[in-house]
Design a protein around this motif. Structure first.
Motif, PDB file in Angstrom:
ATOM      1  N   ALA A  22       9.224   8.649   5.507  1.00  0.00           N
ATOM      2  CA  ALA A  22       8.796   8.329   6.874  1.00  0.00           C
ATOM      3  C   ALA A  22       7.419   8.905   7.174  1.00  0.00           C
ATOM      4  CB  ALA A  22       9.815   8.847   7.882  1.00  0.00           C
ATOM      5  N   LYS A  23       7.115  10.072   6.617  1.00  0.00           N
ATOM      6  CA  LYS A  23       5.797  10.676   6.818  1.00  0.00           C
ATOM      7  C   LYS A  23       4.705   9.790   6.230  1.00  0.00           C
ATOM      8  CE  LYS A  23       3.267  14.282   8.109  1.00  0.00           C
ATOM      9  NZ  LYS A  23       1.931  13.688   7.938  1.00  0.00           N
ATOM     10  N   ARG A  24       4.974   9.178   5.074  1.00  0.00           N
ATOM     11  CA  ARG A  24       3.987   8.277   4.474  1.00  0.00           C
ATOM     12  C   ARG A  24       3.875   6.982   5.270  1.00  0.00           C
ATOM     13  NH1 ARG A  24       4.017  12.346   2.046  1.00  0.00           N
ATOM     14  NH2 ARG A  24       2.701  12.749   3.859  1.00  0.00           N
ATOM     15  N   VAL A  25       4.981   6.509   5.840  1.00  0.00           N
ATOM     16  CA  VAL A  25       4.917   5.331   6.699  1.00  0.00           C
ATOM     17  C   VAL A  25       3.977   5.595   7.875  1.00  0.00           C
ATOM     18  CG1 VAL A  25       6.224   3.848   8.276  1.00  0.00           C
ATOM     19  CG2 VAL A  25       7.204   4.466   6.060  1.00  0.00           C
ATOM     20  N   VAL A  26       4.121   6.759   8.482  1.00  0.00           N
ATOM     21  CA  VAL A  26       3.273   7.107   9.630  1.00  0.00           C
ATOM     22  C   VAL A  26       1.821   7.282   9.196  1.00  0.00           C
ATOM     23  CG1 VAL A  26       2.854   8.836  11.429  1.00  0.00           C
ATOM     24  CG2 VAL A  26       5.195   8.107  10.913  1.00  0.00           C
ATOM     25  N   ASP A  27       1.601   7.899   8.043  1.00  0.00           N
ATOM     26  CA  ASP A  27       0.239   8.047   7.527  1.00  0.00           C
ATOM     27  C   ASP A  27      -0.415   6.685   7.326  1.00  0.00           C
ATOM     28  OD1 ASP A  27       0.400  10.804   7.468  1.00  0.00           O
ATOM     29  OD2 ASP A  27       0.916  10.905   5.339  1.00  0.00           O
ATOM     30  N   MET A  28       0.336   5.747   6.764  1.00  0.00           N
ATOM     31  CA  MET A  28      -0.212   4.406   6.524  1.00  0.00           C
ATOM     32  C   MET A  28      -0.414   3.662   7.842  1.00  0.00           C
ATOM     33  SD  MET A  28      -1.361   2.766   3.943  1.00  0.00           S
ATOM     34  CE  MET A  28      -2.410   1.342   4.287  1.00  0.00           C
ATOM     35  N   ALA A  29       0.479   3.898   8.801  1.00  0.00           N
ATOM     36  CA  ALA A  29       0.320   3.272  10.117  1.00  0.00           C
ATOM     37  C   ALA A  29      -0.990   3.700  10.781  1.00  0.00           C
ATOM     38  CB  ALA A  29       1.506   3.629  11.009  1.00  0.00           C
ATOM     39  N   LYS A  30      -1.393   4.930  10.541  1.00  0.00           N
ATOM     40  CA  LYS A  30      -2.665   5.409  11.101  1.00  0.00           C
ATOM     41  C   LYS A  30      -3.835   4.666  10.465  1.00  0.00           C
ATOM     42  CE  LYS A  30      -2.969   9.760  11.993  1.00  0.00           C
ATOM     43  NZ  LYS A  30      -3.107  11.234  11.907  1.00  0.00           N
ATOM     44  N   TYR A  65       0.841  -1.202   0.000  1.00  0.00           N
ATOM     45  CA  TYR A  65       0.000   0.000   0.000  1.00  0.00           C
ATOM     46  C   TYR A  65       0.873   1.247   0.000  1.00  0.00           C
ATOM     47  CZ  TYR A  65      -3.870  -3.099   1.158  1.00  0.00           C
ATOM     48  OH  TYR A  65      -4.807  -4.102   1.119  1.00  0.00           O
ATOM     49  N   ILE A  66       0.437   2.237  -0.758  1.00  0.00           N
ATOM     50  CA  ILE A  66       1.070   3.555  -0.740  1.00  0.00           C
ATOM     51  C   ILE A  66       0.001   4.561  -0.359  1.00  0.00           C
ATOM     52  CG2 ILE A  66       2.067   5.380  -2.168  1.00  0.00           C
ATOM     53  CD1 ILE A  66       3.563   3.280  -3.714  1.00  0.00           C
ATOM     54  N   TYR A  67       0.252   5.285   0.725  1.00  0.00           N
ATOM     55  CA  TYR A  67      -0.734   6.255   1.192  1.00  0.00           C
ATOM     56  C   TYR A  67      -0.945   7.331   0.116  1.00  0.00           C
ATOM     57  CZ  TYR A  67      -3.224   9.568   4.084  1.00  0.00           C
ATOM     58  OH  TYR A  67      -4.170  10.425   4.578  1.00  0.00           O
ATOM     59  N   GLY A  68      -2.209   7.611  -0.149  1.00  0.00           N
ATOM     60  CA  GLY A  68      -2.560   8.578  -1.178  1.00  0.00           C
ATOM     61  C   GLY A  68      -2.765   7.965  -2.540  1.00  0.00           C
ATOM     62  N   VAL A  69      -2.423   6.685  -2.677  1.00  0.00           N
ATOM     63  CA  VAL A  69      -2.595   5.988  -3.950  1.00  0.00           C
ATOM     64  C   VAL A  69      -3.650   4.891  -3.813  1.00  0.00           C
ATOM     65  CG1 VAL A  69      -1.475   4.526  -5.684  1.00  0.00           C
ATOM     66  CG2 VAL A  69      -0.273   6.510  -4.760  1.00  0.00           C
TER      67      VAL A  69
END
Length: 337
Positions: free
Chosen positions: A323-331, A133-137
């Motif tokens: 890292a910001k996207r990792v955290v976004d996906m973790a949420k 998964y890619i956050y925003g995609v």
């Protein structure tokens, strides 16, 4: 009514692990409950507090035994090479951020689930059929899988840009060059290296070093029709942070630079506002250190040759932005019920 705080455990406290920790500490929806790595706890505390690229954290950070204190917050520390020896159930871990650069298969991460973690997010491309998964995609399609990949920093930058291009113009193939800052995986001085690629033996601070990149395969996961039609090189340059993406795309039809940039601006302001940005400002790599976006498209450097060969330029802080996207996906996965 109190909202649930997502309890995060970081396995691997290197550049990405510490960047995710810095972001988590500023977000009220998270609680950092544990960290595991194989170097000393004193160095973990020191490197979290102080960084040569990013500002010192405005917290009191110290260790007492196997506990890290960040002001009054307590974080349990581990130094375990075997994930089966960590009791994550006792910490009530919602999400393990697998930032070790290892454990790239579902099977390798299963011990973390068996030991009490609810879910695992791997901060690297998987080497098996692990869901990606890619956050925003495609984060809205998350189906509650227990172990998933956040793909690579390059895929997080390239995929949303290619989504826009493919949507409006169609992509037949692409060549991707990444002028990438050096990483801890490289040598500071010429020396032996455990990689199979002999070019990694050369000094990262004195050379431009072209390396084979997995970005083509990571990107193709999201564009099945382009499998085998993309090539990628990571050209390591002697700077400590930020990447410049130089993307050449063969389009299905004939278009102008103005048409492409119009679509970039339109999509970035609407659909991709949280993960992409655009710029018309001249700048260098240091302008994008600690930039939170997956990519910042450099509009003046968009170009079209022969009406169907598109060139795109974009910047990324490949550590902090990723890292910001990792955290976004973790949420997303931490709040899944």
């Amino acid at each position: 009514m109190n909202k649930k705080r997502i309890r995060v455990f970081i396995n691997g406290f290197g550049r990405i692990g510490r960047s995710t920790a810095r972001i988590i500490l500023k977000e009220s929806s998270f609680e950092l409950v544990g960290i595991n790595d194989l170097y000393s706890y004193e160095q973990m505390a020191y490197l979290l507090k102080y960084d040569s690229l990013y500002p010192a954290l405005p917290y009191s950070i110290k260790t007492e035994g196997d506990v890290l204190f960040i002001d009054e917050r307590k974080v349990q520390l581990f130094s375990e090479s075997n994930p089966e020896k960590m009791d994550l159930g006792a910490l009530d871990v919602d999400v393990v951020l697998q930032c070790s650069g290892m454990f790239l298969t579902v099977e390798a991460n299963l011990p973390l689930i068996r030991n009490g973690a609810k879910r695992v997010l791997v901060s690297a491309p998987a080497s098996d059929s692990m869901p990606t998964y890619i956050y925003g995609v495609n984060h809205e399609t998350f189906e509650g899988e227990y172990i998933v990949s956040n793909s690579s920093c390059s895929a997080n930058a390239i995929v949303p840009i290619f989504k826009i291009v493919d949507k409006y113009f169609g992509i037949q193939g692409a060549i991707m060059n990444m002028y990438h800052s050096y990483t801890s995986y490289q040598n500071l001085l010429d020396n032996s290296h455990y990689s199979m690629d002999i070019r990694r033996t050369r000094s990262a601070t004195q050379n431009t070093i072209p390396l084979i990149s997995s970005a083509a395969e990571a990107t193709a996961c999201f564009f099945p029709h382009l499998k085998g039609r993309m090539s990628a090189k990571s050209i390591r340059v002697p700077i400590p942070a930020a990447t410049l993406y130089d993307l050449t795309v063969k389009l299905n039809g004939r278009y102008t630079k103005e048409e492409v940039n119009f679509r970039f601006e339109e999509e970035v302001r609407s659909i991709y506002a949280d993960i992409l940005d655009i710029t018309n400002t001249p700048g260098g790599a240091d302008n994008y250190i600690q930039n939170p976006y997956s990519a910042v498209i450099n509009l003046p450097f968009t170009d079209v040759a022969g009406e169907n060969l598109l060139r795109i330029s974009a910047w990324q802080d490949n550590e902090y932005g990723y890292a910001k996207r990792v955290v976004d996906m973790a949420k997303i996965i931490g709040l899944f019920s």
